[in-house]
Design a protein around this motif. Structure first.
Motif, mmCIF file in Angstrom:
data_model
loop_
_atom_site.group_PDB
_atom_site.id
_atom_site.type_symbol
_atom_site.label_atom_id
_atom_site.label_comp_id
_atom_site.label_asym_id
_atom_site.label_seq_id
_atom_site.Cartn_x
_atom_site.Cartn_y
_atom_site.Cartn_z
ATOM 1 N N ARG A 95 0.828 -1.215 0.000
ATOM 2 C CA ARG A 95 0.000 0.000 0.000
ATOM 3 C C ARG A 95 0.859 1.261 0.000
ATOM 4 N NH1 ARG A 95 -4.074 -2.885 3.465
ATOM 5 N NH2 ARG A 95 -5.727 -3.355 1.980
ATOM 6 N N VAL A 96 1.981 1.229 0.697
ATOM 7 C CA VAL A 96 2.880 2.385 0.676
ATOM 8 C C VAL A 96 3.422 2.578 -0.730
ATOM 9 C CG1 VAL A 96 5.114 3.269 1.470
ATOM 10 C CG2 VAL A 96 3.476 2.344 3.119
ATOM 11 N N ARG A 97 3.782 1.492 -1.394
ATOM 12 C CA ARG A 97 4.268 1.600 -2.772
ATOM 13 C C ARG A 97 3.216 2.228 -3.669
ATOM 14 N NH1 ARG A 97 6.158 -3.417 -2.152
ATOM 15 N NH2 ARG A 97 8.368 -3.562 -1.900
ATOM 16 N N GLU A 98 1.963 1.833 -3.479
ATOM 17 C CA GLU A 98 0.871 2.328 -4.318
ATOM 18 C C GLU A 98 0.508 3.772 -3.996
ATOM 19 O OE1 GLU A 98 -2.256 -0.436 -3.480
ATOM 20 O OE2 GLU A 98 -1.187 -2.118 -4.400
ATOM 21 N N GLN A 99 0.431 4.099 -2.703
ATOM 22 C CA GLN A 99 -0.085 5.402 -2.282
ATOM 23 C C GLN A 99 0.997 6.427 -1.982
ATOM 24 O OE1 GLN A 99 -2.789 4.926 1.035
ATOM 25 N NE2 GLN A 99 -3.583 3.030 0.189
ATOM 26 N N GLY A 100 2.175 5.960 -1.594
ATOM 27 C CA GLY A 100 3.227 6.866 -1.165
ATOM 28 C C GLY A 100 2.984 7.359 0.254
ATOM 29 N N ILE A 101 3.961 8.066 0.792
ATOM 30 C CA ILE A 101 3.851 8.687 2.106
ATOM 31 C C ILE A 101 4.148 10.171 1.921
ATOM 32 C CG2 ILE A 101 4.732 8.816 4.470
ATOM 33 C CD1 ILE A 101 5.729 5.955 4.182
ATOM 34 N N PRO A 102 3.130 11.023 2.007
ATOM 35 C CA PRO A 102 3.412 12.463 1.915
ATOM 36 C C PRO A 102 4.205 12.902 3.141
ATOM 37 C CG PRO A 102 1.031 12.039 2.036
ATOM 38 C CD PRO A 102 1.736 10.736 2.182
ATOM 39 N N LEU A 103 5.452 13.298 2.952
ATOM 40 C CA LEU A 103 6.317 13.624 4.079
ATOM 41 C C LEU A 103 6.267 15.098 4.452
ATOM 42 C CD1 LEU A 103 9.413 11.420 3.230
ATOM 43 C CD2 LEU A 103 7.617 10.969 4.895
ATOM 44 N N PHE A 104 6.373 15.979 3.486
ATOM 45 C CA PHE A 104 6.312 17.408 3.776
ATOM 46 C C PHE A 104 6.120 18.158 2.477
ATOM 47 C CE2 PHE A 104 10.757 16.166 3.383
ATOM 48 C CZ PHE A 104 11.222 17.047 2.427
ATOM 49 N N SER A 105 5.619 19.379 2.585
ATOM 50 C CA SER A 105 5.466 20.207 1.387
ATOM 51 C C SER A 105 6.566 21.253 1.371
ATOM 52 C CB SER A 105 4.087 20.867 1.363
ATOM 53 O OG SER A 105 3.904 21.672 2.490
ATOM 54 N N VAL A 106 7.031 21.568 0.170
ATOM 55 C CA VAL A 106 8.101 22.542 -0.001
ATOM 56 C C VAL A 106 7.730 23.455 -1.159
ATOM 57 C CG1 VAL A 106 10.548 22.874 -0.496
ATOM 58 C CG2 VAL A 106 9.809 20.858 0.778
ATOM 59 N N GLY A 107 7.571 24.728 -0.879
ATOM 60 C CA GLY A 107 7.320 25.699 -1.946
ATOM 61 C C GLY A 107 6.166 25.340 -2.853
ATOM 62 N N GLY A 108 5.088 24.862 -2.291
ATOM 63 C CA GLY A 108 3.923 24.517 -3.093
ATOM 64 C C GLY A 108 3.973 23.106 -3.645
ATOM 65 N N GLY A 109 5.141 22.451 -3.574
ATOM 66 C CA GLY A 109 5.246 21.067 -4.039
ATOM 67 C C GLY A 109 5.100 20.115 -2.876
ATOM 68 N N LEU A 110 4.996 18.858 -3.161
ATOM 69 C CA LEU A 110 4.838 17.857 -2.116
ATOM 70 C C LEU A 110 5.846 16.753 -2.345
ATOM 71 C CD1 LEU A 110 3.025 16.914 0.272
ATOM 72 C CD2 LEU A 110 1.667 15.685 -1.391
#
Length: 128
Positions: A95-110
């Protein structure tokens, strides 16, 4: 980050990413008792934080990947202690491979761990 939940979530996501990268079997947290022992009872609010807030936020994160928090026995300087933890089994890894882990946002990016980012995941393979 100004709210406790925000920085606890960020810390848990990064800990999950590290645990997956190192192929750990579990992601565990400490307990209020362990924190009190380390600080000799000097910091207030440790029980509330480690025994309630952190496990609640860990459960929320685990649920996103189809996992649950369970009691895990770990060896400490005082012997075995039960702490909250999440088993990092093949289903969670997939599931992590499929969904990813949003760690932090930087300058409007993720910045996302997983979701096509095999190098960041340490190219771990599903458990057989």
């Amino acid at each position: 980050m100004r709210k406790t939940d925000q920085w606890v979530d960020a810390a848990l996501k990064n800990a999950l990413a590290d645990a997956l990268r190192t192929r750990a079997d579990y992601l565990t947290t400490g307990s209020g008792e362990m924190a009190r022992d380390m600080t000799m009872g000097q910091a207030s609010g440790q029980s509330e934080f480690y025994d309630k807030i952190v496990p609640r936020r860990l459960a929320r994160l685990a649920k996103k990947y189809g996992a649950e928090v369970e009691d895990v026995a770990i060896q400490t300087g005082r012997g075995l202690m039960k702490v909250p933890g999440v088993r990092l089994g093949p289903e969670l890894r997939d599931r992590v491979r499929e969904q990813g882990i949003p760690l932090f946002s930087v300058g409007g990016g993720l910045y996302v761990l997983g979701a096509g980012n095999a190098d960041e995941l340490g190219q771990f393979e599903p458990d057989a």
